[in-house]
Enzyme design. Structure first.
Site, PDB file in Angstrom:
ATOM      1  CB  CYS A   1       1.703  18.436   2.830  1.00  0.00           C
ATOM      2  SG  CYS A   1       1.938  17.177   4.105  1.00  0.00           S
TER       3      CYS A   1
ATOM      4  CB  CYS B   1      -0.402  10.705   0.431  1.00  0.00           C
ATOM      5  SG  CYS B   1      -0.082  11.838   1.801  1.00  0.00           S
TER       6      CYS B   1
ATOM      7  CE  LYS C   1       0.216  21.091  10.111  1.00  0.00           C
ATOM      8  NZ  LYS C   1      -0.008  20.723   8.686  1.00  0.00           N
TER       9      LYS C   1
ATOM     10  NE  ARG D   1       4.479  19.148  13.817  1.00  0.00           N
ATOM     11  CZ  ARG D   1       4.309  18.394  12.735  1.00  0.00           C
ATOM     12  NH1 ARG D   1       4.394  18.927  11.538  1.00  0.00           N
ATOM     13  NH2 ARG D   1       4.052  17.094  12.854  1.00  0.00           N
TER      14      ARG D   1
ATOM     15  CE  LYS E   1      -0.275  17.028  10.701  1.00  0.00           C
ATOM     16  NZ  LYS E   1       0.344  16.811   9.390  1.00  0.00           N
TER      17      LYS E   1
ATOM     18  CB  CYS F   1       6.986  11.954   1.113  1.00  0.00           C
ATOM     19  SG  CYS F   1       5.640  11.828   2.322  1.00  0.00           S
TER      20      CYS F   1
ATOM     21  CB  CYS G   1       3.225  17.570  -1.170  1.00  0.00           C
ATOM     22  SG  CYS G   1       2.849  15.995  -1.967  1.00  0.00           S
TER      23      CYS G   1
ATOM     24  NE  ARG H   1       8.985  20.422   8.133  1.00  0.00           N
ATOM     25  CZ  ARG H   1       8.061  19.488   8.323  1.00  0.00           C
ATOM     26  NH1 ARG H   1       7.419  19.398   9.475  1.00  0.00           N
ATOM     27  NH2 ARG H   1       7.777  18.631   7.354  1.00  0.00           N
TER      28      ARG H   1
END
Length: 553
Positions: A474, A470, A206, A139, A204, A431, A425, A70
């Site tokens: 995302c 899921c 954001k 991030r 994480k 994934c 996603c 990424r």
């Protein structure tokens, strides 16, 4: 790995080094679990091809591992040199595609472990970085992609860049591992972590920056939101701050849930960095490190309350926060095709289905963008996984249109409003968290939904549909007018009632729905919406008012 294992791996990693360098030199196709956990901080996920896994289980093949890398792009801006490098790396080491992320970064897939060091090294050498695009750190900082010349947009872009620099990890491990200790450009180089400490954040983190009224960044889904406040003369007077947003959840675990951010308060412009740093420190010290599924800032605020959190931030910062400044209502209008920037130049909004940039048949989008990058055209990724061609002089517009046309890239105005607003996603096969399909099936799903809309007399209705494989969210399905969330193989939850301006959560409507059943279930809703909506009422607003009336939020 369990939560405690991840915490131990971070604590014992010697500044995110661990055994990464040694394992990179080994001929194995994958890393150990601890090394894979540390690898995320460096911007890469270890992935297994789950299609190949099925073949391996049946005895017809072997398990295949690859790596997603990424690339960070604060505010979505990707210099031409970096774009050319990513394009070439995707072909040379990856699966030949580039994917725009929902946080304005770029991803390439399928990189063998033997090529990982060279791939990340070339990204750094071409003025990019993958550092802190994954892992328990701040991030990629999101900002409005629109290159408008209005001062408030320039303020937002500048604030995003300053926050990204201030909150980046400082360990020299990144360049040591991927560039043999050579510092190619200013990125890290300090041994200790003055902000993060040895165990970094619980999870994480954001951050999004935007301008008043522009919610193209889905502000309230972020741990921290930043909005510049300007007076009638255009002078920056403060920044409004939101805290505690996040969408990830876990099926069957009621202590996890999507949450929109709260309005925390405001700060004077010169105190922005200190205030956001204090927010990060409070989450670092008080966030839940015993359960990774309950580790985000949203749970700390939900458990202890906004007043407690505000007081903790003020103690850490050493100053009091100001009252929140009222803001105009939020909107996220589509911006495809040509738009004036306000400085004599133009930008062009491209539609990129699910953010996937590839050459498919006669539509050679990847090659078109490579040609534009070779001509030093500015490219900007949006949080809706679209792409802007920016800073275009009026006399250069025709040449850009000709390049796109020559590569089979059509006018985005010909793409249906539903497809222009849809997000999905990646899900299967790359994934490891995916429970069901998403990106691979959404084109056919949208075709079926569009047929039901047409049958109801709603052809061209711009309903926002978002799909994930899921519950981690995302593609932000819990904000969509119709959200589709994978539960198991070919089973989905359907959510309804998100606001078009991304200011209201959708609510669960149906469980365990097969993919083919989704358009059939929606058809009666479309007919009822056409018959019962108020003038100008969006589908999500109607569903919240009518279908979901009385459903607990």
């Amino acid at each position: 790995m369990s939560k405690l294992d991840v915490e131990r791996a971070k604590a014992e990693s010697h500044g995110l080094r661990g055994s990464l360098a040694d394992e990179l030199s080994e001929p194995t196709p994958k890393f150990s679990d601890e090394a894979a956990a540390l690898l995320k901080f460096h911007g890469s996920y270890q992935q297994e091809d789950r299609d190949a896994r099925k073949a391996a289980r049946s005895g017809d093949g072997e398990r295949v591992y690859g790596f997603m890398v990424r690339v960070r792009a604060t505010g979505g801006r990707v210099p031409s040199r970096l774009w050319r490098a990513v394009d070439e790396l995707a072909d040379r080491h990856g699966d030949g595609t580039i994917r725009i992320t929902s946080r304005q970064g770029l991803q390439i897939y399928g990189i063998p472990k033997t090529d990982l060091r060279g791939t990340i090294g070339e990204i750094v050498a071409n003025l990019g970085t993958t550092l802190a695009t994954c892992g328990d750190v701040v991030r990629n900082v999101v900002a409005p992609a629109w290159p408008y010349a209005h001062p408030v947009y320039a303020i937002a872009r500048s604030a995003a860049a300053e926050l990204a620099r201030e909150l980046a990890p400082r360990s020299g491990a990144y360049l040591e591992i991927w560039q043999d200790g050579e510092q190619v450009h200013a990125e890290g180089g300090v041994e200790d972590e003055p902000l993060y400490g040895p165990t970094y954040l619980p999870r994480k983190f954001k951050i999004a920056v935007t301008v008043p009224g522009d919610n193209s960044v889905d502000l309230y889904t972020n741990d921290v939101g930043v909005v510049p406040v300007i007076d009638d003369d255009g002078t920056l007077v403060a920044y409004d701050l939101t805290v505690g947003g996040g969408l990830g959840r876990t099926h069957g675990k009621t202590t996890t849930f999507p949450r929109l951010a709260d309005e925390l308060g405001a700060v004077a412009p010169e105190r922005l960095l200190a205030a956001v740093r204090a927010i990060v420190v409070v989450q670092r010290d008080d966030g839940d490190r015993s359960d990774r599924r309950h580790a985000r800032l949203k749970y700390l605020i939900a458990d202890r309350g906004l007043d407690w959190f505000r007081a903790a931030v003020e103690r850490e910062a050493g100053f009091a926060l100001e009252p929140w400044h009222p803001l105009p209502s939020w909107d996220d209008p589509a911006r495809f095709g040509w738009h004036a920037q306000g400085d004599g130049r133009w930008f062009y909004g491209l539609h990129v289905a699910s953010g996937r940039i590839a050459d498919v048949g006669a539509v050679r989008l990847k090659s078109a963008l490579r040609a534009l990058a070779e001509a030093e055209v500015e490219l900007i990724a949006t949080p809706a996984q679209q792409l802007l061609i920016a800073d275009v002089a009026p006399d250069a517009r025709a040449a850009i249109e000709a390049t796109l046309h020559a590569h089979g890239v059509g006018d985005p105005a010909r793409v249906s409003p539903v497809r222009r607003r849809a997000l999905a996603c990646p899900a299967l096969p790359t994934c490891g968290l995916a429970l069901a399909e998403s990106e691979r099936v959404i084109p056919d799903l949208l075709t079926a939904i569009e047929a039901e809309l047409a049958a109801a007399g709603l052809a061209g209705e711009p309903i926002a549909i978002r799909m994930t494989g899921c519950p981690n969210g995302c593609a932000r399905p819990y904000l969509a007018e119709i959200g589709i969330v994978g539960q198991s193989a070919d089973r989905y939850q359907v959510y309804l009632g998100g606001a078009p301006g991304s200011t209201r959560l959708a609510l669960p409507w149906r469980e365990g729905v097969r993919l083919a059943e989704i358009p059939v279930l929606l058809a009666p809703l479309f007919a009822a919406y056409r018959a019962g909506r108020h003038a100008g009422e969006a589908f999500g607003d109607w569903a919240a008012r009518d279908v979901l009336a009385g459903v607990p939020a």
